[in-house]
Write a protein that holds these residues in place. Structure first.
Motif, PDB file in Angstrom:
ATOM      1  N   TYR A 139      -1.902 -11.693  11.233  1.00 17.93           N
ATOM      2  CA  TYR A 139      -2.564 -11.181  10.031  1.00 17.93           C
ATOM      3  C   TYR A 139      -1.550 -10.973   8.911  1.00 17.93           C
ATOM      4  CZ  TYR A 139      -6.039  -8.599   7.323  1.00 17.93           C
ATOM      5  OH  TYR A 139      -6.929  -8.211   6.351  1.00 17.93           O
ATOM      6  N   VAL A 140      -1.794 -11.623   7.783  1.00 18.76           N
ATOM      7  CA  VAL A 140      -0.942 -11.479   6.608  1.00 18.76           C
ATOM      8  C   VAL A 140      -1.821 -11.533   5.371  1.00 18.76           C
ATOM      9  CG1 VAL A 140      -0.468 -13.968   6.434  1.00 18.76           C
ATOM     10  CG2 VAL A 140       1.156 -12.322   5.469  1.00 18.76           C
ATOM     11  N   VAL A 141      -1.496 -10.746   4.376  1.00 19.10           N
ATOM     12  CA  VAL A 141      -2.303 -10.689   3.156  1.00 19.10           C
ATOM     13  C   VAL A 141      -1.570 -11.332   1.979  1.00 19.10           C
ATOM     14  CG1 VAL A 141      -3.403  -9.172   1.458  1.00 19.10           C
ATOM     15  CG2 VAL A 141      -3.537  -8.623   3.900  1.00 19.10           C
ATOM     16  N   LYS A 142      -0.382 -10.868   1.704  1.00 18.65           N
ATOM     17  CA  LYS A 142       0.358 -11.371   0.544  1.00 18.65           C
ATOM     18  C   LYS A 142       0.747 -12.828   0.742  1.00 18.65           C
ATOM     19  CE  LYS A 142       4.001  -9.991  -2.665  1.00 18.65           C
ATOM     20  NZ  LYS A 142       5.076  -8.994  -2.936  1.00 18.65           N
ATOM     21  N   LEU A 144      -4.891  -2.641  13.569  1.00 16.17           N
ATOM     22  CA  LEU A 144      -4.262  -3.216  12.375  1.00 16.17           C
ATOM     23  C   LEU A 144      -3.918  -2.109  11.385  1.00 16.17           C
ATOM     24  CD1 LEU A 144      -3.487  -5.616  10.522  1.00 16.17           C
ATOM     25  CD2 LEU A 144      -5.879  -5.665   9.767  1.00 16.17           C
ATOM     26  N   PHE A 145      -4.869  -1.228  11.125  1.00 13.96           N
ATOM     27  CA  PHE A 145      -4.635  -0.130  10.190  1.00 13.96           C
ATOM     28  C   PHE A 145      -3.496   0.759  10.675  1.00 13.96           C
ATOM     29  CE2 PHE A 145      -5.653   4.127   8.460  1.00 13.96           C
ATOM     30  CZ  PHE A 145      -5.580   3.821   7.105  1.00 13.96           C
ATOM     31  N   ALA A 146      -3.455   1.019  11.975  1.00 12.66           N
ATOM     32  CA  ALA A 146      -2.399   1.870  12.537  1.00 12.66           C
ATOM     33  C   ALA A 146      -1.026   1.238  12.338  1.00 12.66           C
ATOM     34  CB  ALA A 146      -2.660   2.115  14.015  1.00 12.66           C
ATOM     35  N   LYS A 147      -0.947  -0.079  12.509  1.00 14.44           N
ATOM     36  CA  LYS A 147       0.338  -0.765  12.336  1.00 14.44           C
ATOM     37  C   LYS A 147       0.778  -0.741  10.875  1.00 14.44           C
ATOM     38  CE  LYS A 147       0.147  -3.903  16.330  1.00 14.44           C
ATOM     39  NZ  LYS A 147       1.481  -3.569  16.899  1.00 14.44           N
ATOM     40  N   LEU A 169      -0.348  -0.844   0.257  1.00  9.18           N
ATOM     41  CA  LEU A 169       0.243  -1.293   1.517  1.00  9.18           C
ATOM     42  C   LEU A 169      -0.519  -2.502   2.068  1.00  9.18           C
ATOM     43  CD1 LEU A 169       0.976   2.092   3.317  1.00  9.18           C
ATOM     44  CD2 LEU A 169       2.650   0.510   2.353  1.00  9.18           C
ATOM     45  N   MET A 170      -1.839  -2.433   2.033  1.00  7.68           N
ATOM     46  CA  MET A 170      -2.633  -3.535   2.560  1.00  7.68           C
ATOM     47  C   MET A 170      -2.427  -4.809   1.748  1.00  7.68           C
ATOM     48  SD  MET A 170      -4.124  -2.601   5.332  1.00  7.68           S
ATOM     49  CE  MET A 170      -5.043  -4.136   5.501  1.00  7.68           C
ATOM     50  N   LYS A 171      -2.379  -4.690   0.445  1.00  6.35           N
ATOM     51  CA  LYS A 171      -2.215  -5.864  -0.405  1.00  6.35           C
ATOM     52  C   LYS A 171      -0.857  -6.529  -0.228  1.00  6.35           C
ATOM     53  CE  LYS A 171      -5.437  -4.853  -4.160  1.00  6.35           C
ATOM     54  NZ  LYS A 171      -5.601  -4.576  -5.613  1.00  6.35           N
ATOM     55  N   ASN A 172       0.101  -5.768   0.295  1.00  6.85           N
ATOM     56  CA  ASN A 172       1.457  -6.292   0.405  1.00  6.85           C
ATOM     57  C   ASN A 172       1.900  -6.580   1.831  1.00  6.85           C
ATOM     58  OD1 ASN A 172       2.798  -6.291  -2.424  1.00  6.85           O
ATOM     59  ND2 ASN A 172       1.686  -4.343  -2.357  1.00  6.85           N
ATOM     60  N   VAL A 173       0.957  -6.731   2.734  1.00  8.66           N
ATOM     61  CA  VAL A 173       1.309  -7.131   4.102  1.00  8.66           C
ATOM     62  C   VAL A 173       1.811  -8.573   4.045  1.00  8.66           C
ATOM     63  CG1 VAL A 173       0.460  -7.587   6.428  1.00  8.66           C
ATOM     64  CG2 VAL A 173      -0.360  -5.579   5.180  1.00  8.66           C
ATOM     65  N   SER A 174       3.103  -8.744   4.156  1.00  8.03           N
ATOM     66  CA  SER A 174       3.700 -10.079   4.033  1.00  8.03           C
ATOM     67  C   SER A 174       4.312 -10.580   5.329  1.00  8.03           C
ATOM     68  CB  SER A 174       4.774 -10.071   2.936  1.00  8.03           C
ATOM     69  OG  SER A 174       5.759  -9.087   3.204  1.00  8.03           O
ATOM     70  N   THR A 175       4.629  -9.664   6.237  1.00  6.38           N
ATOM     71  CA  THR A 175       5.129 -10.055   7.557  1.00  6.38           C
ATOM     72  C   THR A 175       3.945 -10.106   8.504  1.00  6.38           C
ATOM     73  OG1 THR A 175       7.263  -8.975   7.175  1.00  6.38           O
ATOM     74  CG2 THR A 175       6.650  -9.469   9.465  1.00  6.38           C
ATOM     75  N   PRO A 176       3.685 -11.261   9.125  1.00  8.48           N
ATOM     76  CA  PRO A 176       2.504 -11.382   9.995  1.00  8.48           C
ATOM     77  C   PRO A 176       2.445 -10.292  11.058  1.00  8.48           C
ATOM     78  CG  PRO A 176       3.489 -13.528   9.611  1.00  8.48           C
ATOM     79  CD  PRO A 176       4.443 -12.518   9.043  1.00  8.48           C
ATOM     80  N   ILE A 177       1.293  -9.671  11.171  1.00  8.31           N
ATOM     81  CA  ILE A 177       1.073  -8.636  12.181  1.00  8.31           C
ATOM     82  C   ILE A 177       0.356  -9.268  13.367  1.00  8.31           C
ATOM     83  CG2 ILE A 177      -0.135  -6.480  12.707  1.00  8.31           C
ATOM     84  CD1 ILE A 177       0.213  -5.679   9.786  1.00  8.31           C
ATOM     85  N   ASN A 178       0.956  -9.171  14.535  1.00  6.87           N
ATOM     86  CA  ASN A 178       0.378  -9.742  15.746  1.00  6.87           C
ATOM     87  C   ASN A 178      -0.321  -8.648  16.535  1.00  6.87           C
ATOM     88  OD1 ASN A 178      -0.325 -11.264  17.953  1.00  6.87           O
ATOM     89  ND2 ASN A 178       1.747 -11.356  18.792  1.00  6.87           N
TER      90      ASN A 178
END
Length: 257
Positions: A220-223, A185-188, A204-213
């Motif tokens: 995984y999405v944060v925003k 996840l961190f690498a992506k 960057l972490m706080k603004n993950v808005s596009t789901p990471i598969n």
């Protein structure tokens, strides 16, 4: 629980709350209504019991029995097992520490209980599964990442390959796979970045808005993410997967995530 409340922490999964709610949901969806809880007076049982009772309440149920075994005075769990299975229960949630899991399962089976038993996969590492032997067959276990037995999943295959290459003596289980997935996840998130300052990484972490598969975990999405559990705002990926223990292997038993 710091990892679910601190604004500087980004858990990969829902941890204990997700595991417990998931396991309880598995029991309820399987038809259990007269559910009991067996724990032990060591480790994080108090917190787990709280999640268990909250999950039951959310399902509109009240536990038939909630029993704390004392490994000191009741090393075989026989007394606790007799109490927890009384009252014609049809479901049992096991909230004991990993080392006591084989003892607890043997005790409740010896007490005559033949119904479903649910718990969390993270507590059932290979040594614990081995100690259970055939008595572990049928245990319903919830996990936060795909089970290592799902070798047809390319992401699971990648995890297993990395473990074989870099940590050949490491344990293949939910915990090591979760750690591997967290690094993926961190690498992506950091792909293509040249600024690795704490403030930039946090932004960057706080603004993950596009789901990471990640393949081994839910999107995984944060925003904009809304935690399903009040008081734990950092549950950004609330999904779990369900498995059943068969002949020493935890196998997927339902849709992943």
């Amino acid at each position: 629980v710091t990892e679910f409340t601190s604004p500087d922490v980004f858990p990969l999964s829902s941890g204990d709350p997700g595991w417990v709610y998931g396991a309880m949901s598995d029991l309820v969806k399987g038809g259990a209504r007269r559910i009991a809880v067996l724990g032990n007076a060591t480790g994080s049982y108090q917190a787990v019991r709280g999640y268990t009772l909250a999950a039951l309440k959310q399902a509109g149920l009240t536990p038939v029995n909630v029993v704390e075994a004392d490994p000191g005075s009741d090393p075989t769990f026989s007394a606790a097992a007799a109490k927890v299975v009384s009252g014609n229960i049809d479901g049992l949630y096991l909230a004991v520490s990993p080392a006591n899991a084989p003892i607890a399962v043997r005790a409740v089976r010896a007490a005559g209980y033949t119904g479903p038993i649910a718990s969390i996969a993270a507590a059932f590492s290979p040594p614990i599964v081995k100690a259970l032997g055939s008595q572990g067959n049928g245990l319903e276990l919830s996990g936060s990442v795909a089970f290592p037995s799902e070798t047809g999943n390319p992401a699971v295959a990648a995890y297993l390959a990395d473990m074989a290459k870099y940590q050949p003596q490491g344990t293949i289980d939910q915990e090591s796979e979760t750690s591997w997935a967290a690094m993926m996840l961190f690498a992506k998130v950091m792909k293509g970045q040249t600024n690795f300052s704490a403030s930039h990484v946090l932004s960057l972490m706080k603004n993950v808005s596009t789901p990471i598969n990640l393949g081994v975990a839910g999107p995984y999405v944060v925003k904009g993410a809304v935690s399903p559990i009040a008081g734990f705002p950092n549950i950004y990926n609330p999904t779990i997967t369900l498995g059943v223990l068969e002949n020493g292997v935890i196998k997927q038993s339902g849709p992943t995530f």
